[in-house]
Design an enzyme around this catalytic site. Structure first.
Site, short mmCIF file in Angstrom:
data_model
loop_
_atom_site.label_atom_id
_atom_site.label_comp_id
_atom_site.label_asym_id
_atom_site.label_seq_id
_atom_site.Cartn_x
_atom_site.Cartn_y
_atom_site.Cartn_z
N LYS A 59 -2.61 6.76 1.09
CA LYS A 59 -2.46 7.09 2.52
C LYS A 59 -1.39 8.17 2.62
O LYS A 59 -0.21 7.88 2.80
CB LYS A 59 -2.10 5.82 3.29
CG LYS A 59 -2.30 5.96 4.79
CD LYS A 59 -2.31 4.59 5.45
CE LYS A 59 -2.22 4.69 6.95
NZ LYS A 59 -3.33 5.36 7.60
N ARG A 112 0.84 -1.21 0.00
CA ARG A 112 0.00 0.00 0.00
C ARG A 112 0.87 1.26 0.00
O ARG A 112 0.58 2.24 -0.68
CB ARG A 112 -0.94 -0.02 1.20
CG ARG A 112 -1.94 1.13 1.20
CD ARG A 112 -3.01 0.99 2.26
NE ARG A 112 -2.47 1.12 3.62
CZ ARG A 112 -3.21 1.01 4.72
NH1 ARG A 112 -4.51 0.75 4.63
NH2 ARG A 112 -2.66 1.15 5.91
N1 PMP Z 1 -9.25 5.03 7.10
C1 PMP Z 1 -8.33 5.97 7.39
C2 PMP Z 1 -8.58 7.36 6.94
C3 PMP Z 1 -7.16 5.62 8.08
O1 PMP Z 1 -6.25 6.55 8.36
C4 PMP Z 1 -6.97 4.28 8.49
C5 PMP Z 1 -5.71 3.89 9.21
N2 PMP Z 1 -5.75 4.14 10.60
C6 PMP Z 1 -7.97 3.35 8.20
C7 PMP Z 1 -9.08 3.75 7.49
C8 PMP Z 1 -7.83 1.91 8.62
O2 PMP Z 1 -6.84 1.30 7.82
P1 PMP Z 1 -5.93 0.13 8.40
O3 PMP Z 1 -6.84 -0.98 8.77
O4 PMP Z 1 -5.02 -0.22 7.27
O5 PMP Z 1 -5.22 0.68 9.57
#
Ligand code: PMP
Length: 316
Positions: free
Chosen positions: A149, A50
């Site tokens: 991200k 990612r």
């Molecule tokens: N949405 C946002 C905006 C995030 O920043 C995150 C990460 N904290 C998530 C969803 C969840 O993603 P992950 O399960 O990969 O942590």
């Protein structure tokens, strides 16, 4: 604490970034939040993939290969000897000048931090949390793909501030069409008539690693799980709601905008998915190659047995 900075492990005090770094000046960069559970880095490959996908979309060249990044994460976790921790990987555009043009940046800054994790209190998993819907909308896809991200979380931060002002820990964020995208730092799920549903990524959600794991776990448990379009109406009338994220894992939601969800208690499917996730998290990942401490090192039988020692130490 040892921090990985551009290829070297340095003490925390030396881990500093230039004020000309475009990550600092413009939020120009990408990051990952990763967990280590009992010495296993959860879904490290997925996080690294990612990170590189986010960077590619931003035309941000990461100066090391995904394999080298994987090694950097493992090396930093091992150097800090943390078995349960949170890992933050940050790649910023690097130091340039005061203009936004990234071509003036000499090269990306790569940082890996491994630190203790501040967990949600266990009570939250038993009692659930209340959410509000933020008035701030998720950045629309046509402006910036929400699968990236990036270091730019301003809309999400505004929504988080609103949630806290209204006494909630998290907020649901809508997209500009008015349907549910996700939460400020977590993905959003509902359960209705035995089916698990979450907004499709085209709705403005980050492709959460926990979200993907929970969709897989649901299907494995024989629970139909789909990515779809969800309106607030669907959430208000759901049997259960929960959110997922690296920090949160699977958190039950018991009210939204003052409306009780289901019977106002964490639901059975949420509980099942949380339990399954907690089993998965220690197995589905990459083991950290910790340095072997003298106590753990295999005992060698000496070629010549010494005579009886006056000071015997107890076996561990
Ligand atoms: N949405 C946002 C905006 C995030 O920043 C995150 C990460 N904290 C998530 C969803 C969840 O993603 P992950 O399960 O990969 O942590």
């Amino acid at each position: 604490m040892k921090i990985y900075m551009n290829g070297r492990l340095v003490p925390k005090e030396e881990a500093t970034v230039s004020v000309f770094d475009h990550g600092f000046l413009y939020g120009d960069g990408v990051f990952e939040g990763i967990r280590v559970y009992e010495g296993v880095v959860f879904r490290l490959k997925e996080h690294v993939d990612r990170l590189y996908e986010s960077a590619r979309t931003l035309a941000l060249k990461i100066p090391i290969t995904p394999k080298e990044m994987t090694d950097a994460v493992l090396k930093t976790a091992a150097a800090n000897e943390k078995r349960d921790a949170y890992i933050r990987v940050v790649v910023s555009r690097g130091a340039g000048d005061l203009g936004i043009d990234p071509s003036n940046c000499a090269g990306a800054t790569v940082v890996v931090i491994v630190d203790a994790i501040k967990l949600y209190p266990e009570e939250i998993y038993r009692k659930g949390i209340s959410l509000i819907t933020a008035s701030v909308r998720r950045t629309p896809l046509e402006c910036m793909d929400t699968r990236v991200k990036s270091l730019n979380y301003l809309n999400n931060i505004m929504a988080k501030i609103q949630a806290k002002q209204l006494g909630s820990l998290e907020a649901v964020m809508l997209n500009t069409q008015g349907t549910i995208a996700e939460c400020t730092a977590d993905n959003f799920f509902i359960v209705k008539d035995g089916q698990v549903k979450t907004p499709d990524l085209t709705q403005g959600a980050l492709g959460g690693i926990t979200r993907a794991a929970v969709l897989e776990l649901a299907r494995k448990a024989g629970i139909p799980a789909s990515e779809t379009v969800l309106a607030l109406h669907d959430a208000y009338n759901a049997d259960e709601c929960f959110l997922t994220g690296t920090g949160a894992e699977v958190v039950p939601v018991v009210s939204l905008d003052g409306r009780e969800i289901g019977d106002g208690k964490p639901g059975p499917i949420t509980a099942r998915l949380l339990a399954d996730f907690r089993k998965l998290r220690v197995t589905d990942g990459t083991r950290v190659p910790y340095p072997v401490s003298p106590r753990q090192a295999p005992k060698r039988t000496p070629a010549v047995r010494p005579g009886p020692s006056p000071r015997r130490t107890a076996a561990p």
